[in-house]
Enzyme design. Structure first.
Site, mmCIF file in Angstrom:
data_model
loop_
_atom_site.group_PDB
_atom_site.id
_atom_site.type_symbol
_atom_site.label_atom_id
_atom_site.label_comp_id
_atom_site.label_asym_id
_atom_site.label_seq_id
_atom_site.Cartn_x
_atom_site.Cartn_y
_atom_site.Cartn_z
ATOM 1 N N LYS A 1 0.818 -1.216 0.000
ATOM 2 C CA LYS A 1 0.000 0.000 0.000
ATOM 3 C C LYS A 1 0.861 1.279 0.000
ATOM 4 C CE LYS A 1 -3.909 -2.042 2.603
ATOM 5 N NZ LYS A 1 -4.718 -1.845 3.817
ATOM 6 N N TYR B 1 -12.485 -2.564 -2.889
ATOM 7 C CA TYR B 1 -12.954 -2.408 -1.508
ATOM 8 C C TYR B 1 -14.482 -2.330 -1.414
ATOM 9 C CZ TYR B 1 -8.261 -1.830 0.461
ATOM 10 O OH TYR B 1 -6.957 -2.040 0.894
ATOM 11 N N ASN C 1 -1.859 0.334 7.384
ATOM 12 C CA ASN C 1 -1.359 -0.990 7.792
ATOM 13 C C ASN C 1 -0.580 -1.714 6.699
ATOM 14 O OD1 ASN C 1 -3.503 -1.700 6.216
ATOM 15 N ND2 ASN C 1 -4.705 -2.663 7.838
ATOM 16 N N HIS D 1 -2.082 -5.311 1.794
ATOM 17 C CA HIS D 1 -3.358 -6.020 1.636
ATOM 18 C C HIS D 1 -3.084 -7.468 1.262
ATOM 19 C CE1 HIS D 1 -7.396 -7.082 0.222
ATOM 20 N NE2 HIS D 1 -6.786 -7.680 -0.786
ATOM 21 N N GLU E 1 -9.877 -11.320 -6.816
ATOM 22 C CA GLU E 1 -8.999 -10.147 -6.738
ATOM 23 C C GLU E 1 -7.820 -10.254 -7.710
ATOM 24 O OE1 GLU E 1 -7.969 -9.573 -2.626
ATOM 25 O OE2 GLU E 1 -10.009 -9.013 -2.075
HETATM 26 P P1 IDP Z 1 -7.651 -6.403 5.956
HETATM 27 O O1 IDP Z 1 -6.842 -5.423 5.142
HETATM 28 O O2 IDP Z 1 -6.849 -6.960 7.091
HETATM 29 O O3 IDP Z 1 -8.299 -7.469 5.127
HETATM 30 P P2 IDP Z 1 -10.312 -5.224 6.190
HETATM 31 O O4 IDP Z 1 -11.199 -5.385 7.371
HETATM 32 O O5 IDP Z 1 -10.660 -5.950 4.941
HETATM 33 O O6 IDP Z 1 -8.828 -5.565 6.657
HETATM 34 O O7 IDP Z 1 -10.240 -3.679 5.891
HETATM 35 C C1 IDP Z 1 -9.636 -3.221 4.683
HETATM 36 C C2 IDP Z 1 -8.748 -2.058 4.995
HETATM 37 O O8 IDP Z 1 -9.563 -0.964 5.416
HETATM 38 C C3 IDP Z 1 -7.781 -2.276 6.161
HETATM 39 O O9 IDP Z 1 -6.599 -2.930 5.784
HETATM 40 C C4 IDP Z 1 -7.516 -0.863 6.595
HETATM 41 O O10 IDP Z 1 -6.553 -0.231 5.744
HETATM 42 C C5 IDP Z 1 -8.865 -0.203 6.376
HETATM 43 N N1 IDP Z 1 -9.666 -0.175 7.604
HETATM 44 C C6 IDP Z 1 -10.337 -1.199 8.161
HETATM 45 N N2 IDP Z 1 -10.973 -0.830 9.291
HETATM 46 C C7 IDP Z 1 -10.686 0.486 9.435
HETATM 47 C C8 IDP Z 1 -11.050 1.469 10.411
HETATM 48 O O11 IDP Z 1 -11.769 1.206 11.386
HETATM 49 N N3 IDP Z 1 -10.561 2.726 10.207
HETATM 50 C C9 IDP Z 1 -9.766 3.052 9.145
HETATM 51 N N4 IDP Z 1 -9.399 2.167 8.213
HETATM 52 C C10 IDP Z 1 -9.853 0.906 8.351
HETATM 53 MG MG MG Z 2 -9.817 -7.421 3.768
#
Ligand code: IDP
Ligand code: MG
Length: 150
Positions: free
Chosen positions: A9, A49, A112, A115, A126
């Site tokens: 990312k 997303y 984070n 992905h 995907e």
């Molecule tokens: P993942 O990346 O571990 O699969 P997901 O729940 O699919 O996590 O969420 C996708 C992305 O959305 C996360 O990696 C993060 O960057 C963002 N995200 C998820 N929850 C939050 C939140 O509560 N606040 C801000 N960004 C979030």
């Molecule tokens: Mg996810």
């Protein structure tokens, strides 16, 4: 055979962590079948997303993922989805175990770093969203000594 889509990312690109992240997947032994640098269109980011469309962070998430070029990789293997998720670590970096990418380099959920597809079904979808068939390179496998190229 499972497939998983990995995205390095924008925060990882900005911090110069692309090589470190690629290294960790390579060390883990996940076979790479596609890799490229691209800047996501808003359309592709929203599709990627889509499951989060109703969430309050959706707009910010899309703006962020299109804010810089990213490295996308397709990886293939038995248990590729689970193994990649384990290498990445928990979504909330504060909860990610030390030794995972997020556990070693991140603290903010919105930054984070990486992905990885969350299910076998989504991995196939995907990878197809990001790579055409002629961008994927099979023809190699792994034996006890390492990679074997046919
Ligand atoms: P993942 O990346 O571990 O699969 P997901 O729940 O699919 O996590 O969420 C996708 C992305 O959305 C996360 O990696 C993060 O960057 C963002 N995200 C998820 N929850 C939050 C939140 O509560 N606040 C801000 N960004 C979030
Ligand atoms: Mg996810």
């Amino acid at each position: 055979m499972e497939r998983t889509l990995i995205i390095i990312k924008p925060d990882a690109m900005q911090r110069g962590l692309a090589g470190e992240i690629i290294k960790r997947f390579e060390q883990r032994g996940l076979k790479i079948i596609g890799m490229k640098l691209l800047r996501l269109s808003r359309q592709l980011a929203e599709k990627h997303y889509d499951v989060h469309r109703e969430r309050p962070f959706f707009g910010g998430l899309v703006d962020y993922i299109i804010s810089a070029p990213v490295v996308v990789m397709a990886r293939e293997g038995s248990d590729a989805v689970l193994a990649a998720r384990a290498t990445i670590g928990a979504t909330k970096p504060a909860e990610a175990a030390a030794g995972t990418i997020r556990g070693d380099f991140a603290l903010e959920i919105g930054r984070n770093l990486v992905h990885g597809s969350d299910s076998v079904e989504n991995g196939v979808i995907e990878v197809a969203n990001f790579f055409s068939a002629d961008e994927l390179c099979g023809g190699w496998s792994r034996d006890v000594d390492g990679w074997v190229f046919e």
